[in-house]
Write a protein that holds these residues in place. Structure first.
Motif: not given
Length: 169
Positions: A18-39
Motif C-alpha cells: 500500500d501507499r504507506d509501505l511504499l512511502s516508508k521504503v522510499y524514505e529508507d532507500i532514497s538517501p542512498q539511491l535515487d528511487v522511482f515509485i509510481d504511486l
C-alpha cells in the motif's frame, strides 16, 4: 557524482502493498539511491509515459513480488522493458501483509543493490542477463554469489503481450 536509480515495480491488487509501505521504503532507500515509485513519485499528467521514461533511465528494477504480481499488466510491461534494456532485475517475495515487509524490502535493496553497486565498482563484478522471462530466475552475478537469482514464481510464466493497458497496477 550521478547516483544510480532503482525503479520499484509492484501491484496493489492483493493489498499486501500500500501507499504507506511504499512511502516508508522510499524514505529508507532514497538517501542512498535515487528511487522511482509510481504511486509516490508520479505527478505527471501522462502517468504511463512517465513510468516508462523513469524505467528507461534506471540502473535497477526491483519487483516487489506478491501473489498477484503475475496478473499485473504493468508489472509485465516493466519487466519486459527492463529485459529489453538489459537492466538488472531483482525481486523481493512478499506473500502476506506483514509489519516486516518494509524491513525485508529495505534490507534486500541494501544487500543486493547498494552493496552490489559497491562490489561492482570495487571488483569489476558483472551482472549477466538472460533475455527471457524464464531467465528471470537465472540472473547470475559473476565473482560473488547472490540470492538475486531466486525464482520469480509469478513472473516466469508471463508472456509478452500487446493487450490494452489499464491504469491499475
Amino acid at each position: 557524482m550521478k547516483r544510480n536509480k532503482v525503479f520499484i515495480s509492484y501491484t496493489l491488487q492483493d493489498s499486501i502493498i500500500d501507499r504507506d509501505l511504499l512511502s516508508k521504503v522510499y524514505e529508507d532507500i532514497s538517501p542512498q539511491l535515487d528511487v522511482f515509485i509510481d504511486l509516490i513519485n508520479n505527478d505527471s499528467s501522462d502517468k504511463q509515459n512517465r513510468v516508462m521514461s523513469e524505467l528507461r533511465t534506471s540502473q535497477y528494477l526491483c519487483v516487489l513480488e506478491t501473489p498477484s504480481t503475475g496478473q499485473s499488466v504493468w508489472v509485465k510491461k516493466e519487466v519486459e522493458e527492463a529485459i529489453n534494456r538489459h537492466i538488472p532485475i531483482y525481486h523481493v517475495p512478499l506473500n502476506t501483509r506483514s509489519n516486516d515487509n518494509e524491513k525485508n524490502i529495505v534490507l534486500f535493496i541494501k544487500q543486493h543493490i547498494i552493496e552490489e553497486k559497491k562490489m561492482t565498482a570495487d571488483n569489476n563484478t558483472r551482472i549477466t542477463h538472460h533475455d527471457s522471462f524464464e531467465g528471470l530466475s537465472k540472473i547470475q552475478v559473476q565473482t560473488r554469489p547472490t540470492n538475486a537469482g531466486a525464482s520469480f514464481n509469478n513472473l516466469k510464466n508471463l508472456q509478452p503481450s500487446n493487450s490494452n493497458t489499464s491504469n491499475k497496477k
